[in-house]
Write a protein that holds these residues in place. Structure first.
Motif, PDB file in Angstrom:
ATOM      1  N   ARG A 162       5.924 -54.740 -17.366  1.00 30.51           N
ATOM      2  CA  ARG A 162       6.593 -53.449 -17.539  1.00 30.51           C
ATOM      3  C   ARG A 162       6.394 -52.616 -16.285  1.00 30.51           C
ATOM      4  O   ARG A 162       5.261 -52.343 -15.896  1.00 30.51           O
ATOM      5  N   VAL A 163       7.499 -52.229 -15.669  1.00 24.09           N
ATOM      6  CA  VAL A 163       7.396 -51.431 -14.450  1.00 24.09           C
ATOM      7  C   VAL A 163       7.757 -49.981 -14.750  1.00 24.09           C
ATOM      8  O   VAL A 163       8.587 -49.687 -15.610  1.00 24.09           O
ATOM      9  N   ASN A 164       7.086 -49.106 -14.047  1.00 22.26           N
ATOM     10  CA  ASN A 164       7.317 -47.669 -14.194  1.00 22.26           C
ATOM     11  C   ASN A 164       8.070 -47.207 -12.948  1.00 22.26           C
ATOM     12  O   ASN A 164       7.529 -47.191 -11.851  1.00 22.26           O
ATOM     13  N   PRO A 165       9.350 -46.856 -13.117  1.00 24.49           N
ATOM     14  CA  PRO A 165      10.198 -46.579 -11.954  1.00 24.49           C
ATOM     15  C   PRO A 165      10.135 -45.146 -11.463  1.00 24.49           C
ATOM     16  O   PRO A 165      10.817 -44.786 -10.515  1.00 24.49           O
ATOM     17  N   ASP A 166       9.318 -44.306 -12.108  1.00 29.19           N
ATOM     18  CA  ASP A 166       9.246 -42.889 -11.763  1.00 29.19           C
ATOM     19  C   ASP A 166      10.621 -42.219 -11.865  1.00 29.19           C
ATOM     20  O   ASP A 166      11.096 -41.577 -10.938  1.00 29.19           O
ATOM     21  N   GLY A 185       3.267 -48.814 -18.009  1.00 33.19           N
ATOM     22  CA  GLY A 185       3.688 -49.779 -17.005  1.00 33.19           C
ATOM     23  C   GLY A 185       2.904 -49.706 -15.705  1.00 33.19           C
ATOM     24  O   GLY A 185       1.903 -48.994 -15.588  1.00 33.19           O
ATOM     25  N   VAL A 186       3.369 -50.491 -14.708  1.00 28.52           N
ATOM     26  CA  VAL A 186       2.767 -50.460 -13.373  1.00 28.52           C
ATOM     27  C   VAL A 186       3.787 -49.831 -12.428  1.00 28.52           C
ATOM     28  O   VAL A 186       4.992 -49.984 -12.629  1.00 28.52           O
ATOM     29  N   PRO A 187       3.317 -49.141 -11.383  1.00 27.15           N
ATOM     30  CA  PRO A 187       4.270 -48.555 -10.431  1.00 27.15           C
ATOM     31  C   PRO A 187       5.201 -49.651  -9.915  1.00 27.15           C
ATOM     32  O   PRO A 187       4.738 -50.739  -9.553  1.00 27.15           O
ATOM     33  N   ILE A 188       6.492 -49.345  -9.880  1.00 26.01           N
ATOM     34  CA  ILE A 188       7.474 -50.400  -9.574  1.00 26.01           C
ATOM     35  C   ILE A 188       7.224 -51.012  -8.206  1.00 26.01           C
ATOM     36  O   ILE A 188       7.445 -52.207  -8.004  1.00 26.01           O
ATOM     37  N   GLU A 189       6.697 -50.215  -7.273  1.00 26.12           N
ATOM     38  CA  GLU A 189       6.507 -50.756  -5.923  1.00 26.12           C
ATOM     39  C   GLU A 189       5.358 -51.772  -5.878  1.00 26.12           C
ATOM     40  O   GLU A 189       5.272 -52.574  -4.964  1.00 26.12           O
ATOM     41  N   ASP A 190       4.485 -51.765  -6.881  1.00 32.15           N
ATOM     42  CA  ASP A 190       3.395 -52.751  -6.929  1.00 32.15           C
ATOM     43  C   ASP A 190       3.851 -54.090  -7.513  1.00 32.15           C
ATOM     44  O   ASP A 190       3.131 -55.090  -7.429  1.00 32.15           O
TER      45      ASP A 190
END
Ligand SMILES: *Cc1c(COP(=O)(O)O)cnc(C)c1O
Length: 428
Positions: A162-166, A185-190
């Motif tokens: 799960r990514v967190n796109p801000d 989620g995890v920061p999308i850039e990671d």
């Protein structure tokens, strides 16, 4: 014959629920009759409305490979789950309890995705052991725990990160989940590095990418941004050699609580499909609210009337935040309409409609235009099918209320009223 006369109602009602000469009906069945038989408070659902909502979404995405995973957290009563399963729906579970309820409703593990911010090792072991279609992983630590659990079971787990796109979902702060201030989620850039690192872990099959930016989203722009971020990431990951099988766009499509038009399923699909087409992967959708909210009403009886100096009138109901917490928790608006037929020409009055709980937030609506009310009259709180019954509590030792499903001109109790013995059975 159903006569819809909008002058009878202070506010318009969803299609399945119509004010007629025999009062409020649910797909043609008078709600007063159900309340007479079952008592109040009671949730009444329209099977027809759920079918229509499912079909609208399914049709909107018909031109693209997709799977609809109904989010159990919005409503997981078995009879509704079976109805959705028969329509072709899969399921999204947020706890081991929801996984097991979904299985009892007949969903197979391959039809389940498992989401959730704080999955315990036991929950992960259950999901890996069952072989669910995807565990939507929330963090690098959780990826490690999934791998450990899978190794111990001698299995491989299918995972989507799960990514967190801000992205600001422009919804209520309490139900926005896709910004950096949120826990999800995890920061999308990671993400690219996390996927690359896990490519060599045989217990992890990194089959998907997951995003869910929030709930009750009524504008198209955050949805497009989320789909674009998801698709761009999937394209980059595929180039890195990640064997992705799907992208998961989450849920979040909003509904109209005030009767004004909102983003339709067709507009939603049209807006996100161009971005999804670029990555070419099948899409998983996780709708909750949009499939069931408008299909349910909470029916309650006026138990007291109070008038305060200055003219404020209160109608106190036998339902409160224990039955439907959305107004107290989110300041959510729900239309409230009388269950009985209203004499044409009756002038509306201004009412505060409140619950019986000793909390000042236990208010369903302030300054509502309603006909003159008396003790014993019934009111229906509309659009209560999602995040209603599932969020109910036993506060004040109140009993969970029954749920009724109306279908094909008849109705059935799909969950009986809880008894005090049901609750006390847990105690010494
Ligand atoms: C809550 C939730 C959903 C369902 O959201 P709705 O707004 O009810 O459509 C879907 N996916 C995830 C991950 C969720 O947390």
């Amino acid at each position: 014959m159903i006569i819809f006369d909008s002058t009878l109602l202070p506010e318009s009602v969803p299609e399945s629920f119509l004010q007629t000469s025999s009062g409020l009906t649910c797909d043609g069945v008078p709600i007063a009759g159900i309340a007479d038989a079952v008592g109040t408070p009671v949730y009444v659902y329209a099977a027809g409305a759920i079918r229509q909502a499912y079909q609208r979404l399914d049709t909107a995405f018909a031109g693209y490979p997709h799977r609809i995973h109904f989010a159990l957290k919005s409503n997981s009563t078995l009879a509704l789950l079976r109805l959705l399963r028969e329509l072709g729906s899969c399921a999204d579970a947020n706890s081991v309890g929801e996984l097991q309820v979904a299985e009892r409703a007949g969903f197979t593990p391959e039809q389940l995705v498992f989401t959730g911010v704080g999955k315990t090792r036991e929950e992960l072991a259950y999901a890996v052991g069952r072989g669910v279609a995807a565990i939507n992983a929330e963090s690098p630590g959780e990826l490690d725990r999934i791998a450990e659990v899978a190794r111990a079971l001698g299995k491989a787990a299918k995972v989507a990160l799960r990514v967190n796109p801000d992205i600001d979902a422009k919804s209520h702060p309490k139900i926005s989940t896709g910004m950096k201030v949120n826990k999800f989620g995890v920061p999308i850039e990671d993400a690219p590095q996390l996927y690359r690192e896990r490519l060599g872990t045989p217990e992890l099959q990194m089959v998907g990418v997951h995003i869910h930016i929030g709930s009750q989203i009524t504008s198209v722009e955050p949805m497009v941004r989320a789909a674009t971020a998801l698709s761009d990431l999937a394209i980059a990951l595929k180039a890195d050699g990640v064997p992705l099988e799907h992208v998961d766009l989450g849920g979040g499509l909003g509904v109209s609580y005030d009767g004004q038009p909102v983003l339709s399923e067709a507009d939603y699909a049209e807006a996100v499909l161009p971005a999804l087409r670029r990555c070419g992967l099948p899409v998983v959708l996780e709708p909750g609210r949009s499939l069931v909210a408008a299909a349910g009403v909470l029916v309650a009886t006026v138990v007291d009337i109070k008038t305060f100096p200055g003219g404020r009138r209160f109608a106190v109901l036998d339902a409160g935040m224990t039955e439907l917490i959305r107004p107290a928790m989110y300041g959510a608006f729900h239309r409230i309409v009388p269950v009985a037929a209203v004499e044409p020409g009756t002038a509306d009055e201004t009412w505060d409609v409140v619950g019986p709980i000793c909390e000042s937030s236990d208010v369903f609506g302030r300054d509502r235009a309603l006909p003159p009310l008396r003790v014993g009259d019934r009111l229906a709180i509309l659009d209560a099918g999602a995040y209603g019954a599932v969020m109910a509590s036993n506060y004040n030792r109140r009993l969970l209320c029954p749920e009724v499903l109306v279908d094909a001109g008849g109705w059935a109790i799909i969950r009986r009223r809880q008894t005090l013995d049901d609750i006390l059975a847990l105690e010494v």
